[in-house]
Design a protein around this motif. Sequence first.
Motif, PDB file in Angstrom:
ATOM      1  N   HIS A 426       0.859  -1.119   0.036  1.00 48.53           N
ATOM      2  CA  HIS A 426       0.015  -0.013  -0.122  1.00 48.53           C
ATOM      3  C   HIS A 426       0.830   1.166   0.037  1.00 48.53           C
ATOM      4  O   HIS A 426       0.644   2.278   0.892  1.00 48.53           O
ATOM      5  CB  HIS A 426      -0.914   0.053   1.245  1.00 48.53           C
ATOM      6  CG  HIS A 426      -1.622  -1.367   1.413  1.00 48.53           C
ATOM      7  ND1 HIS A 426      -2.682  -1.605   0.545  1.00 48.53           N
ATOM      8  CD2 HIS A 426      -1.680  -2.199   2.445  1.00 48.53           C
ATOM      9  CE1 HIS A 426      -3.276  -2.852   0.878  1.00 48.53           C
ATOM     10  NE2 HIS A 426      -2.648  -3.105   2.032  1.00 48.53           N
ATOM     11  N   ILE A 427       1.658   1.380  -0.764  1.00 56.51           N
ATOM     12  CA  ILE A 427       2.697   2.470  -1.046  1.00 56.51           C
ATOM     13  C   ILE A 427       2.366   3.247  -2.330  1.00 56.51           C
ATOM     14  O   ILE A 427       2.415   2.504  -3.365  1.00 56.51           O
ATOM     15  CB  ILE A 427       4.172   2.139  -0.979  1.00 56.51           C
ATOM     16  CG1 ILE A 427       4.638   1.357   0.530  1.00 56.51           C
ATOM     17  CG2 ILE A 427       5.070   3.229  -1.075  1.00 56.51           C
ATOM     18  CD1 ILE A 427       5.958   0.866   0.489  1.00 56.51           C
ATOM     19  N   SER A 428       2.244   4.611  -2.177  1.00 55.51           N
ATOM     20  CA  SER A 428       2.247   5.386  -3.268  1.00 55.51           C
ATOM     21  C   SER A 428       3.449   5.510  -4.137  1.00 55.51           C
ATOM     22  O   SER A 428       4.597   6.116  -3.336  1.00 55.51           O
ATOM     23  CB  SER A 428       1.632   6.769  -2.755  1.00 55.51           C
ATOM     24  OG  SER A 428       1.583   7.585  -4.029  1.00 55.51           O
ATOM     25  N   MET A 429       3.848   5.146  -5.343  1.00 56.76           N
ATOM     26  CA  MET A 429       4.909   5.103  -5.978  1.00 56.76           C
ATOM     27  C   MET A 429       5.078   6.236  -7.013  1.00 56.76           C
ATOM     28  O   MET A 429       3.935   6.431  -7.909  1.00 56.76           O
ATOM     29  CB  MET A 429       5.000   3.873  -6.465  1.00 56.76           C
ATOM     30  CG  MET A 429       5.420   2.665  -5.437  1.00 56.76           C
ATOM     31  SD  MET A 429       5.470   1.088  -6.037  1.00 56.76           S
ATOM     32  CE  MET A 429       3.689   0.765  -6.115  1.00 56.76           C
ATOM     33  N   ALA A 430       6.247   6.739  -7.296  1.00 56.65           N
ATOM     34  CA  ALA A 430       6.309   7.952  -8.347  1.00 56.65           C
ATOM     35  C   ALA A 430       7.406   7.040  -9.294  1.00 56.65           C
ATOM     36  O   ALA A 430       8.513   6.871  -8.871  1.00 56.65           O
ATOM     37  CB  ALA A 430       6.840   9.104  -7.724  1.00 56.65           C
ATOM     38  N   VAL A 431       7.163   6.943 -10.518  1.00 53.22           N
ATOM     39  CA  VAL A 431       8.216   6.373 -11.650  1.00 53.22           C
ATOM     40  C   VAL A 431       8.532   7.317 -12.641  1.00 53.22           C
ATOM     41  O   VAL A 431       7.670   7.902 -13.384  1.00 53.22           O
ATOM     42  CB  VAL A 431       7.489   5.274 -12.103  1.00 53.22           C
ATOM     43  CG1 VAL A 431       8.438   4.408 -13.019  1.00 53.22           C
ATOM     44  CG2 VAL A 431       7.037   4.060 -11.067  1.00 53.22           C
ATOM     45  N   ARG A 432       9.853   7.778 -12.773  1.00 52.81           N
ATOM     46  CA  ARG A 432      10.318   8.522 -13.578  1.00 52.81           C
ATOM     47  C   ARG A 432      10.610   7.965 -14.805  1.00 52.81           C
ATOM     48  O   ARG A 432      11.352   7.158 -14.957  1.00 52.81           O
ATOM     49  CB  ARG A 432      11.413   9.355 -13.277  1.00 52.81           C
ATOM     50  CG  ARG A 432      12.051  10.404 -13.914  1.00 52.81           C
ATOM     51  CD  ARG A 432      13.060  11.445 -13.233  1.00 52.81           C
ATOM     52  NE  ARG A 432      14.203  10.492 -12.827  1.00 52.81           N
ATOM     53  CZ  ARG A 432      15.256  11.086 -12.248  1.00 52.81           C
ATOM     54  NH1 ARG A 432      15.380  12.396 -12.294  1.00 52.81           N
ATOM     55  NH2 ARG A 432      16.212  10.484 -11.724  1.00 52.81           N
TER      56      ARG A 432
END
Length: 648
Positions: A426-432
């Motif tokens: 349940h982790i919000s992730m940011a992918v560049r």
Amino acid sequence: MTRHRSPGRNAPPDSAVPSSRGALPRSAGRREIGRAGDREAASSQAAPLPAPGRPPSDNAPGPRAAARGISSELSRRLTRGRVPRKRKPAAERSGGRGRQGRGGARGSGGAALGAAGAAEEGAGGGGRSLPAGLGGGSPRGPSPRRALPVPPLRVRGFWPLLTALCTALLCLYQALRGSAAGGGAGGPEDAAAEAEAAGSGVPLLKGSALLLLGCLLARCCGAAGGGPRRGGARCLAGARRGALERFHARQLRVSPHVLGHSKAHVGRVVAELVRAAKAQGLQPGPLALSLRGDFVRIGSAYEQHKVRSPDCFDILVPLRLPPHLEPQPRRADGLGPCGAFVCGLRARDGWTRRCRPFAEGFCVELQGRSHLSSGLVLRWFQGHLQRCLSAVRYRLQERCRVSLSACPGHPPTLHILPCSDYVCCHISMAVRLIPAIPLGDALYLTALPPDGPRGSLGSEALWGLNASRQEQRLLGWLKEQAPAASCHLKCLQILKGLRDLRRQGLEEPFCSQWGRVLSSYALKTALFSLLLQGPLEAWDERFLVERLEDLVLYLRDCLRKQVLMDFFLGNTSIPEAVALPRFLKEAAPVNLLSAFDGPTLDLVAFQLISTWIQAPHIIRMYSSPRYLRPAPAPCRHIAEAGQEPPGE
């Protein structure tokens, strides 16, 4: 009777004769030999000595009979309730004590010496002094009495005990004084004494406070004036190591379980998006950019040195040029920062009218030639992914919610918010998502963030060289060659964590310069250079603090000299096991610190050494919840894009 064979000439010198108890070492053999001599001497000592010149009598009692006689006599007298004691002369008492001590020492050697010890005690009990040369013990004479070990004086509780004792004595004195004053006759003098006794509580408190202060002062003076205590440096090193270990375990270390789930989820979502973007990119025709259909995982999350939380990832998305065009990268000397490249294009059949639409959409003119524009490619990539996101969002609605954010001049960021029942983390992730132009041999050109005025031709045409695949190969080779419990990645994580903590106490504009100079790529470059300078066995987990200090000092020297060369460009000292492309070997070396002035680098070097010296204090001070405010996920990659090259 068992016969033992004596060792031959070819037997090893330390070999012992085997016995029923097993093989004995040389020292144990010598002790057994000495005990055998003691038994023989004890038996000869317990027997009555014949007169000089007279043969021994056949009716003389043996040592065992004498021992049995003495024990029976003692038991008979004990049953009567009295054991008469007869005082002996001083010479006999000293002789008896000496023989008893030797008998007790020999009696503790083993059960086999019990009979001889009892006989010797019986002989010594009579107080008979033997002539010289006939006494018990070894032939070399009686062994000296072994001194008892004196325990060391423990002064840890001495001063508190002394303070408590003095306070108790003072209280007793005040109580006795008050009782004596109260027991006198009533009169003016007695009234004055009572008043004095009533006000004696204040001196009591004052005296107790003075005693406590003197205790603390004496203890501090003793600790300061006594010189360095034994093991003081070792205790300080242990405390520093403990603080660094706790900092790594509590704040920096990423759970492999959480990281594995996050990487798997990111891979599935990016694969769906890239597949949809590739299918839609084939529609315009062969004279436009398109996606190659795969992606490359780069960055610290895939190199096992990610810190804090697995919420940010870097993904290279390779692009495909039209079939008749080939990239020709070269150094951008005078057009941008050191290490920047420009990408020329060469047409196999020459520039024809067919290439004009592509040149107008993706190229800029520099020095009379067409060069691929990083800014134009980046804008096309952002729009292309945004158009494909709607189809992917519908297919992924049961797994997660996805969105795309873009900032001018920076790669787009894909935000993934997992649903409640899909990912256990349940982790919000940011992918560049970084668009990349493949050059072959796992080398890529990626867009550099614009440093000059926005819209200038020089900044629009600059590219950076990405060698993340070579870095992963080198890390894999180092993992095979280094010890199983190597700490080189742990050192990198701790240094990155200390850098981030120290940034909390700095002010602008030095705060941003601190992050740019000590970027993760610069720290990783310094670590690679230091790893190949010495034996890899020195990077064992036991030497964590020493290797961290070496890394900090190496960075300090590089900052003072204002030179930190790129590890892959023009480096000829890389092991042959790590195959490098020819383009990297023939490239000119690049100084990663050439964009910074001398005073800034000197100040960073000073702050770096200060951070290392005060590392436990900085960890305690900046690890509080007041300083651990999480940054919003959409802005993290954008804020770091100008500080670190892609593939952090």
